[in-house]
Design an enzyme around this catalytic site. Structure first.
Site, PDB file in Angstrom:
ATOM      1  N   LEU A 239      11.221   2.670  -9.747  1.00 50.02           N
ATOM      2  CA  LEU A 239      11.265   1.793  -8.568  1.00 50.02           C
ATOM      3  C   LEU A 239      12.461   2.107  -7.679  1.00 50.02           C
ATOM      4  O   LEU A 239      12.542   1.623  -6.550  1.00 50.02           O
ATOM      5  CB  LEU A 239      11.298   0.321  -8.997  1.00 50.02           C
ATOM      6  N   ARG A 240      13.419   2.914  -8.193  1.00 45.87           N
ATOM      7  CA  ARG A 240      14.554   3.448  -7.420  1.00 45.87           C
ATOM      8  C   ARG A 240      15.604   2.415  -7.032  1.00 45.87           C
ATOM      9  O   ARG A 240      16.676   2.796  -6.578  1.00 45.87           O
ATOM     10  CB  ARG A 240      14.084   4.176  -6.145  1.00 45.87           C
TER      11      ARG A 240
ATOM     12  N   HIS B 205       5.252  11.450 -20.616  1.00 44.94           N
ATOM     13  CA  HIS B 205       4.577  12.530 -19.879  1.00 44.94           C
ATOM     14  C   HIS B 205       4.394  13.841 -20.646  1.00 44.94           C
ATOM     15  O   HIS B 205       4.884  14.897 -20.237  1.00 44.94           O
ATOM     16  CB  HIS B 205       5.287  12.809 -18.547  1.00 44.94           C
TER      17      HIS B 205
ATOM     18  N   ASN C  79       8.547  17.191 -12.892  1.00 41.83           N
ATOM     19  CA  ASN C  79       9.143  17.441 -14.199  1.00 41.83           C
ATOM     20  C   ASN C  79       8.569  16.464 -15.224  1.00 41.83           C
ATOM     21  O   ASN C  79       8.731  15.259 -15.057  1.00 41.83           O
ATOM     22  CB  ASN C  79      10.665  17.261 -14.102  1.00 41.83           C
TER      23      ASN C  79
ATOM     24  N   ASP D 287       4.461   7.867 -14.126  1.00 40.81           N
ATOM     25  CA  ASP D 287       5.691   8.570 -13.735  1.00 40.81           C
ATOM     26  C   ASP D 287       5.824   8.599 -12.210  1.00 40.81           C
ATOM     27  O   ASP D 287       6.262   9.589 -11.619  1.00 40.81           O
ATOM     28  CB  ASP D 287       5.754   9.984 -14.327  1.00 40.81           C
TER      29      ASP D 287
ATOM     30  N   HIS E 173      10.226   9.944  -3.504  1.00 36.66           N
ATOM     31  CA  HIS E 173      11.383  10.626  -2.915  1.00 36.66           C
ATOM     32  C   HIS E 173      11.290  10.538  -1.396  1.00 36.66           C
ATOM     33  O   HIS E 173      10.196  10.630  -0.839  1.00 36.66           O
ATOM     34  CB  HIS E 173      11.406  12.111  -3.305  1.00 36.66           C
TER      35      HIS E 173
HETATM   36 ZN   LIG Z   1      10.678  12.063 -17.291  1.00 37.33          ZN
END
Ligand SMILES: [Zn+2]
Length: 447
Positions: A76-77, A247, A293, A320, A324
């Protein structure tokens, strides 16, 4: 009509919400049954239901009715990354995707490694009101991988953290990983590992293989993920604790998880929607929207993770979701940030890659996107069956429309979706959180 005694120990939603009848839909994609929501709970499931006064009727013919989705892996940043996403915008995105709860990863600024920070994030989620926000606590102080954070203080805080992860970074030190696994046993927590050997992936730009060799990019080899997973399942067995693998992306990782489960090791694993579809061939476009990633792997890996999800080796799908800002992505490949948004396309991707291929039923979808993630996160409010007495967290999904994905329509503050321009199946007719709609016909609605 089925009637059952309502379990008063199950937390309720909003008792004052207007009663809702979801009419003519198919719970779990099975027989047509109406679903009545009132008093913040599912009141009845059946046909010819007796309706309370002022019940709003939602026509759901040909739609699938599911329990609200639960994401175990959301970025959620906030705090610190508000130019990419906030709790408000990220949970709006979650609601549009059909989610009624998200687990917010700890790699914020400051890092969510204290009771104070996790409580602040949970409160921000409550006040936004679009879905439940369960903070994930960091395993190590500042994600530095040097000493354990105050796991018990976070577990005993108002946020009641049960999932701990340094996600974005791997807990690489085996002694620290062992201690963390030992520590969380006392409160039934779980360590969610971002499995990436940092030494084997120094400077890595994409999956190591034929394509990376052709493009001349530094590779991120499958063994860097698999060696950490192999070590960690053995540590989890040794300690007798719960491990969750974030992931998972390679065929070898699926094999290791399958091996561990056959031996009764308490390990669970997730796969992302993007690893169910995209491959390292996408990187040839040199569009950083495909930089992520762990990296996009080969077609054989995609087939292996689909197979692992279908046979239950992989327990859940987790997004995930990694927003950005534009300037972090609109760069040369080697300078661009890693990560993709995913909340608003997740269920369409699972439908496309698994349901429409006959590899998962809608009942399976409820398992991998609601019941199991709630269970792994020890969230007793979410992931309940569509039965009388369950909290009224419900999704009505129309599987028929084909729509071209357009990130400009997304509620997320960021636009870094790799699915832009792709025709995807399904649309969200209704998300209900605790008896109140958060989304109607794809649009968030003020509660
Ligand atoms: Zn990760």
């Amino acid at each position: 009509m089925r009637t059952e005694t309502i379990d008063s120990t199950v937390p309720t939603g909003d008792a004052a919400a207007t009663p809702l009848l979801i009419r003519g839909g198919r719970p779990y994609g099975e027989d047509v049954q109406d679903v009545l929501l009132a008093g913040g709970r599912i009141q009845a499931v059946g046909t010819d239901l007796e309706l309370p006064e002022h019940t709003e009727v939602i026509e759901a013919e040909d739609c699938i009715v599911l329990p609200g989705l639960v994401d175990l892996h959301t970025h959620l940043r906030e705090p610190g990354g508000e130019e990419a996403e906030t709790v408000e915008t990220g949970t709006r995105a979650a609601a549009r995707g059909g989610f009624t709860a998200v687990h917010a990863m700890a790699n914020t600024t400051p890092v969510a490694d204290t009771a104070g920070v996790v409580e602040q994030i949970a409160r921000r989620g409550d006040s936004a009101g679009w879905c439940t926000v369960r903070p994930v606590g960091a395993v190590t102080v500042g994600l530095a991988g040097e000493r354990l954070a105050e796991l018990d203080a976070m577990a005993n805080s108002g946020a009641q953290v049960r999932v701990f992860s340094d996600d974005g970074k791997c807990v690489h030190d085996p002694v620290l990983m062992r201690r963390a696994l030992e520590y969380v046993k006392s409160f039934d927590g779980v360590i969610a590992q971002h499995a990436q050997d940092p030494r084997l992936t120094a400077g890595a730009q994409m999956h190591e293989g034929v394509v990376s060799a052709e493009l001349g990019l530094t590779g991120w080899p499958a063994v860097a993920e698999e060696s950490i997973i192999a070590r960690d399942v053995l540590l989890a067995q040794h300690v007798g604790s719960r491990l969750h693998v974030c992931h998972l992306s390679t065929a070898g990782s699926v094999d290791i998880i399958r091996w561990a489960k056959q031996r009764g090791i308490a390990v669970t694993a997730e796969v992302t929607p993007h690893h169910l579809l995209l491959t390292d061939e996408n990187v040839r476009q040199f569009d950083a929207v495909f930089k992520v990633n762990p990296p996009l792997r080969t077609a054989a890996d995609v087939e292996a993770v689909r197979e692992g999800l279908a046979d239950g080796t992989i327990d859940i799908v987790a997004t995930d979701h990694a927003p950005h800002p534009r300037d972090a992505k609109d760069r040369e490949w080697d300078q661009a940030a890693m990560g993709m948004t995913g909340l608003e396309t997740a269920l369409s991707l699972v439908q496309l890659t698994m349901v429409d291929q006959g590899r998962l039923s809608w009942r399976d979808v409820a398992r991998v996107l609601s019941e199991k993630p709630a269970e792994i996160g020890r969230d007793r409010e979410q992931g309940h069956p569509l039965e009388p007495g369950s909290p009224a967290h419900v999704l009505v999904w129309d599987p028929r429309p084909m729509r071209v994905a357009d990130p400009a329509e997304h509620a997320s503050l960021s636009r870094n979706s790799p699915f832009a321009g792709l025709e995807l199946p399904g649309s969200n007719r209704l998300t209900v959180l605790g008896g109140r709609p958060t989304v109607r016909d794809g649009q968030v609605v003020r509660r």
